[in-house]
Design an enzyme around this catalytic site. Structure first.
Site, mmCIF file in Angstrom:
data_model
loop_
_atom_site.group_PDB
_atom_site.id
_atom_site.type_symbol
_atom_site.label_atom_id
_atom_site.label_comp_id
_atom_site.label_asym_id
_atom_site.label_seq_id
_atom_site.Cartn_x
_atom_site.Cartn_y
_atom_site.Cartn_z
ATOM 1 N N ASP A 160 0.835 -1.253 -0.042
ATOM 2 C CA ASP A 160 -0.155 -0.137 0.069
ATOM 3 C C ASP A 160 0.902 1.244 0.089
ATOM 4 O O ASP A 160 2.091 1.026 0.386
ATOM 5 C CB ASP A 160 -0.744 0.067 1.213
ATOM 6 C CG ASP A 160 -2.114 1.151 1.238
ATOM 7 O OD1 ASP A 160 -2.157 1.515 0.210
ATOM 8 O OD2 ASP A 160 -2.669 1.396 2.321
ATOM 9 N N ASP A 194 -8.565 -4.990 1.884
ATOM 10 C CA ASP A 194 -7.193 -5.541 1.815
ATOM 11 C C ASP A 194 -7.231 -7.307 2.427
ATOM 12 O O ASP A 194 -6.372 -7.995 2.073
ATOM 13 C CB ASP A 194 -6.114 -4.948 2.570
ATOM 14 C CG ASP A 194 -5.906 -3.686 1.967
ATOM 15 O OD1 ASP A 194 -5.727 -3.544 0.750
ATOM 16 O OD2 ASP A 194 -5.680 -2.488 2.838
ATOM 17 N N ASP A 207 -4.292 -2.400 5.036
ATOM 18 C CA ASP A 207 -4.723 -2.248 6.542
ATOM 19 C C ASP A 207 -6.167 -2.345 6.641
ATOM 20 O O ASP A 207 -6.794 -2.153 7.625
ATOM 21 C CB ASP A 207 -4.322 -0.747 6.866
ATOM 22 C CG ASP A 207 -4.681 0.257 5.604
ATOM 23 O OD1 ASP A 207 -5.285 -0.091 4.850
ATOM 24 O OD2 ASP A 207 -4.177 1.507 6.014
#
Length: 914
Positions: free
Chosen positions: A344, A651, A647
C-alpha cells in the site's frame, strides 16, 4: 422482490455482477425500485422484509471441530515416519527414545493447532464491523433500532462520527465527508453528494453512495438502504475471504516433499537390508530387526522438526524487535523467499502526513522544505524578503481553516482535516503564529466546505475593523469566482485571471502527484455580519495555489533500494489516483521508469494475459479488492512468492491469498490483522525489508541445521549398511547411536538456530518458489560429508582393533570421532556462503561456545564415567588416541573448507553469491 434480479426490469446494473448500479440511479428511481418513500417504510413492511432478507449481519461460516483441526496437524509424511520409528524403538525396548520422538511430534502439533486457530478469526473480525445501532425513519417517525434490523428500503439518518450500518444511496447530504479508507485505501475523506455517479465509476468515485463499515468524518446524511448483510461491499469482501484457500508455505511444501522422499527411500533401504541380513548372512529375524531399528534410529532426524520450529520461533523474536509481529510461524521462513512485495502507499511507503510542497502565485512558483506536520522547514523565496502575494495566500490558508496542530511526545499531530493541518504548518514555516493570527483576524461567519459547491469561505474582521473574505477550494471552482489575480511584485490586482497560466500550473502540480487547492480573497463591507453565497460567487481576487503531497518515508526509500539489490520487486497497489501514485513511485525509485495501470485497465485484461502484464507494471492505482486478489494470484502463477501489505477490510482477501500477508498495526483494521500472517507495529515499509532479511537468515539457518544434521545420520546409516553388506561387526551399537543423536541434537544442532545473518544475505537473489529444500549443493554436501564421516568411523575403528584395544574401546573411539567431526563440521557449516577461516568464524557465538562446553562434558562422561560404561558399553580412551581423534576433526575441517572454496568459485554457491 429480490435485489439480485432487480436489473431485469431495466435498472442499470454492473454486467458481471448483475447487481443494480444504485449509484447511477436518481433518488426517485431508487425510491420506486425499492418501493419506499422519503417517509420510510411502514413498520409492518419492515418486519416482512426482515423475514425475507434476513438480519443485517454477515453469515458465520460453519466452524471446524477443534479435534479435527488438531488431528490435521499429524497429516505429514515425516511425522508418520517419526511415529513409526517411535513404535520400532518401543518394540525393541527403547521406551525413553520412543517417548522423546512422540513428545516432539506432540509439541509441533500443539503449536500448529494454536497458530491455525487464530486464522479463523478473520471473518469474525469483519463481522464485528457492522454498526450496532442505527437511526431510521419509519412511517415518518424516527426510530433508534438495532442495526441488524435494517432492511432494503429503510431510510437511514446519519451525522458526523456515525458508522454507516448498511450500503446506502444518498438522498440528502450536507457538508458530507466520509472516511472510506477501509474500502478504497484513500488517505483523505471522500466528498459525497446526492447526484448520481457515472455507471462505470469505480468504488472510490461513487459519490452518491455510503458503504457499510465506513465512517462519517463530517456533515449529515440521509440515505436509502440498498444492500444489507452479505449483499454489502463488506459482505462481498467477507465472501472473497471465505473463497481464498490458505496457501501452503514454501517451507512446509518442501518439508513434506522431502519427508515423502526420505520415508520411501529409508523404507526401501531398511527392507533390503533386512532381507540381505536374513537371506545372505543368515541373521535370525530378531537380530535383523535390531539392525533395521539401528538403521532407523540412525537415519531418522527425529530432532529436526523441533529444531526447525525453534529456529522459526527465534526468527519471530528477532522480527518482533524489528517491529514486525509474526502470527504464524511458517511465515518467518516464507519471508525469506519473497520475490515481490505488493505494498500500500499511504502510511507504509509514505508518512501519511500531508505536506504543503509548492506555492504558485501569478509571478512565480516556490518550493516549501520540510515534511509532515512539523514546522521545521521554510518557504524558499520568503527567506530574504516577504512577498505580499505569498504572505496573503498563506494568511488566507491559515484563517480559512478549522484545523489545529498539537505537539505531543516530540511529535506534531493534526486535529482536523489533514490538508488543513498542512496549511497550518505552512503558515508556521512562513513565520505566522496561528493563535495570534486567528486572534488578530477574528472569524465572524463562514460557509463550510461542501462537496457540491467545492469550496470553504470565511468572513474575518481585523482588530482595526477591516473585514476580509477568505476562500479556499478546488482551484478550478475558485478561479471561476475570481475577477482578477494578485501580483507578487506589487501586492495589488493587476489584470484579469490568466486561466491558461493557472491551468498549466495546476496540471504540472497534478503531474507531480500533488493535490491542489486554490485560494482567493476580497475586501468585505464593515457592516457585513452574515456570509452568503452571493458575497463570494463573483468578484474575488485569486491569490494562487498550494500543492500538497504525502511525502515518502526516508527509510522507505532506502528500504526499496535494499529490495532492488536483493532482487525483490516492489509493486505499489493503492486506491489513490494514478498520477499521485506514480509520482511517489518515482521518488521511491521503485523502478527506473515506473509503469502504471488503473483498476479499470486491469478489468479489461484476462487472467491469462494478466500474468505477463503484472511483471512489467510497478504501480496499480484506483484498485478494488478484486483487483488486488487478481494481481496477487497472477504473480503467484508466475512462480513469485508474494508479500502483500494492507490495512483495511478491502485488503483482507488479498492478505489471506498472499504467501505472506502483512497488516498495519497502527492504522490497520482487526479484519486485516486477523487475515494477515504478520503485523507491522510501526506501519513502516522498512520494517518489512528488515523482516525479509530475518526471513532469509532463518532459511539459511534451517538449511544449516539440515546440512549439519543429515550427514551425521548419513554417516551412521552408511556404517550400518556397509557392516551388513560386508558382514562386518557394527562399529556402534544402536544405543550408542541414540546417545550421539541425543547429545548433539539438543546442543550443537540447536545453536545453529541462533546464528546471525551472513554479511551477503541481502545481496543474493531470492530463491525460486519451487526450489527444493535439499538442492544440488546440499545433496552433494550431505553425500560428501556422509562419506567422509564413514571413512573416519571405519578408519578409527580399524585403527583401534589393529592396535588391540578391544571392541568397547574401538566403539567408544568411534563415538568420540563422530562427535569431534560434528564439532568441526559445525564451524564449517556456520558459513555456507563464505569461508569459516576468519576471527568471527573461529571464535563462534556465545551459544556455540556454551554448546561446546556441554558436548565436551558429556563426551568426557561417556568415555570415563563408570555408570556411562554400564549404560552405553563405553570404555576409557588413552590421551594419545584422543589427540588422533581431534586431528581427524581438523583434517575434516580443512577438506570441507577447500570444497566450499571450489563450490563458491565454480559450483552452485557461485550463483547463490551473485
Amino acid at each position: 422482490m429480490n435485489l439480485r434480479t432487480a436489473a431485469e426490469g431495466g435498472i442499470p446494473a454492473d454486467e458481471d455482477k448483475q447487481i443494480p448500479s444504485w449509484h447511477a440511479l436518481s433518488t426517485a428511481a431508487v425510491f420506486a425500485q425499492l418501493q419506499t418513500s422519503d417517509e420510510g417504510l411502514d413498520p409492518q413492511e419492515a418486519g416482512r422484509r426482515l423475514e425475507c432478507y434476513g438480519p443485517n449481519e454477515l453469515p458465520a461460516p460453519p466452524p471446524r471441530h477443534p479435534l479435527l483441526r488438531f488431528l490435521a496437524q499429524f497429516n505429514n509424511t515425516l511425522i508418520y515416519f517419526l511415529l513409526s520409528a517411535a513404535v520400532l524403538a518401543a518394540i525393541v525396548g527403547h521406551v525413553i527414545d520412543a517417548s522423546v520422538i512422540v513428545g516432539v511430534v506432540l509439541v509441533n502439533a500443539v503449536v500448529g493447532f494454536i497458530q491455525e486457530g487464530r486464522a479463523e478469526q478473520a471473518l469474525n473480525a469483519i463481522r464485528d464491523m457492522i454498526a450496532p445501532h442505527a437511526r431510521v425513519l419509519r412511517a415518518d417517525r424516527q426510530h433508534d433500532i438495532d442495526a441488524r434490523a435494517i432492511v432494503p428500503g429503510d431510510v437511514v439518518m446519519l451525522e458526523a462520527g456515525d458508522m454507516v450500518p448498511a450500503d446506502l444511496r444518498i438522498v440528502r447530504a450536507r457538508n458530507l465527508l466520509v472516511n472510506e479508507a477501509i474500502l478504497t485505501g484513500e488517505s483523505l475523506p471522500a466528498g459525497k453528494r446526492e447526484e448520481p455517479a457515472p455507471r462505470g465509476a469505480p468504488l472510490g468515485d461513487r459519490h452518491s453512495m455510503l458503504f457499510s463499515g465506513t465512517l462519517l468524518a463530517s456533515g449529515q446524511a440521509t440515505g436509502i438502504a440498498v444492500a444489507t448483510g452479505a449483499e454489502t461491499e463488506i459482505g462481498r469482501i467477507s465472501a472473497l475471504i471465505g473463497e481464498v484457500q490458505t496457501l501452503e508455505t514454501p517451507l512446509l511444501r518442501q518439508i513434506n516433499s522431502f519427508g515423502r522422499f526420505f520415508t520411501y527411500f529409508a523404507l526401501a533401504i531398511a527392507v533390503a537390508l533386512m532381507a540381505l541380513a536374513m537371506l545372505v548372512h543368515d541373521y535370525p529375524w530378531v537380530d535383523a530387526l535390531m539392525i533395521v531399528v539401528a538403521l532407523a534410529v540412525g537415519v531418522v532426524p527425529e530432532g529436526l522438526p523441533a529444531v526447525i520450529t525453534i529456529t522459526l520461533a527465534i526468527g519471530v523474536q528477532r522480527m518482533a524487535r524489528r517491529n514486525a509481529v509474526v502470527r504464524r510461524l511458517p511465515a518467518v521462513e516464507t519471508l525469506g523467499a519473497v520475490s515481490v512485495i505488493c505494498s500500500d502507499k499511504t502510511g507504509t511507503l509514505t508518512k501519511n502526513e500531508m505536506t504543503a510542497r509548492r506555492i504558485a502565485t501569478a509571478d512565480r512558483e516556490t518550493l516549501v522544505t520540510g515534511a509532515g506536520y512539523s514546522p521545521d522547514g521554510r518557504i524558499e523565496t520568503m527567506e530574504d524578503g516577504v512577498a505580499p502575494a505569498e504572505t496573503l495566500l498563506v494568511r488566507s490558508a491559515l484563517l480559512c481553516n478549522d484545523a489545529e496542530l498539537v505537539e505531543a511526545a516530540e511529535r506534531w499531530n493534526v486535529l482536523g482535516d489533514p490538508m488543513e493541518g498542512a496549511l497550518v504548518t505552512l503558515a508556521m514555516k512562513a513565520g505566522l503564529h496561528p493563535e495570534a493570527e486567528r486572534e488578530r483576524f477574528a472569524r465572524i461567519d463562514e460557509i463550510p466546505f461542501d462537496a457540491q459547491h467545492r469550496f470553504m469561505a470565511t468572513l474575518n474582521r481585523e482588530l482595526d475593523g477591516d473585514s476580509r473574505i477568505f476562500v479556499k477550494g478546488a482551484p478550478e471552482r475558485v478561479l471561476a469566482m475570481c475577477a482578477g489575480q494578485i501580483s507578487g511584485e506589487h501586492g495589488g490586482t493587476d489584470a484579469a485571471v490568466d486561466a491558461e497560466y493557472w491551468r498549466r500550473r495546476i496540471a504540472a502540480a497534478a503531474a507531480n502527484g500533488e493535490r491542489v487547492l486554490g485560494f482567493a480573497t476580497a475586501r468585505a463591507p464593515a457592516t457585513l455580519e452574515r456570509l452568503g453565497f452571493r458575497d463570494v460567487e463573483t468578484g474575488l481576487t485569486f491569490l494562487g495555489i498550494v500543492g500538497f503531497i504525502d511525502p515518502p518515508r526516508e527509510e522507505a526509500i532506502a528500504a526499496v533500494a535494499d529490495c532492488r539489490s536483493a532482487g525483490i520487486a516492489v509493486k505499489m497497489i493503492t486506491g489513490d489516483h494514478v498520477d499521485t501514485a506514480v509520482a511517489i513511485a518515482r521518488q521511491l525509485a521503485i523502478a527506473d521508469d515506473p509503469r502504471a495501470m488503473t483498476g479499470a485497465e486491469v478489468d479489461r485484461i484476462s487472467d491469462h494475459d494478466l500474468g505477463a502484464v503484472v511483471e512489467g507494471t510497478s504501480v496499480f492505482a484506483r484498485t478494488s479488492p478484486e483487483h488486488k486478489l487478481r494481481i496477487v494470484r497472477a504473480l503467484q502463477q508466475n512462480g513469485r512468492v508474494v508479500a502483500m501489505t494492507g490495512d483495511g477490510v478491502n485488503d483482507a482477501p488479498s492478505l489471506k491469498q498472499a504467501d505472506v500477508g502483512i497488516a498495519m498495526g497502527r492504522k490497520g483494521t482487526e479484519a486485516a490483522k486477523e487475515a494477515a500472517q504478520m503485523v507491522l507495529v510501526d506501519d513502516n515499509f522498512a520494517s518489512i525489508v528488515a523482516a525479509v532479511k530475518e526471513g532469509r537468515t532463518v532459511f539459511d539457518n534451517i538449511r544449516k541445521v539440515i546440512s549439519w544434521t543429515l550427514p551425521t545420520n548419513g554417516g551412521e546409516s552408511f556404517c550400518v549398511v556397509l557392516a551388513i553388506v560386508f558382514g562386518l561387526a557394527l562399529p556402534m551399537t544402536p544405543v550408542q547411536i541414540l546417545w550421539i543423536n541425543m547429545i548433539l541434537t539438543v546442543t550443537l544442532g540447536l545453536v545453529l538456530a541462533f546464528e546471525p545473518a551472513e554479511p551477503n544475505v541481502m545481496q543474493r537473489p531470492p530463491r525460486e518458489r519451487d526450489a527444493p529444500l535439499v538442492g544440488p549443493f546440499l545433496a552433494w554436501r550431505i553425500l560428501f560429508v556422509s562419506i567422509l564421516f564413514t571413512i573416519g568411523v571405519f578408519g578409527i575403528y580399524d585403527y583401534a582393533m589393529r592396535s588391540g584395544l578391544g571392541e568397547p574401546v574401538a566403539r567408544t573411539m568411534v563415538v568420540n570421532t563422530l562427535v569431534v567431526m560434528e564439532i568441526f563440521y559445525l564451524f564449517n557449516v556456520r558459513y555456507l556462503h563464505m569461508t569459516s577461516f576468519s576471527p568471527r568464524g573461529v571464535l563462534g557465538t556465545p551459544s556455540v561456545l556454551l554448546a561446546l562446553v556441554v558436548v565436551v562434558a558429556g563426551q568426557f562422561a561417556f568415555t570415563y564415567a563408570p555408570f556411562m560404561h554400564a549404560l552405553f558399553g563405553s570404555a576409557p580412551v588413552a590421551f594419545f588416541d584422543g589427540l588422533i581423534i581431534v586431528a581427524i576433526g581438523i583434517v575434516l575441517m580443512g577438506i570441507l573448507e577447500g570444497e566450499k572454496a571450489l563450490m563458491r568459485r565454480f559450483g552452485p554457491l557461485r550463483k547463490a553469491n551473485g
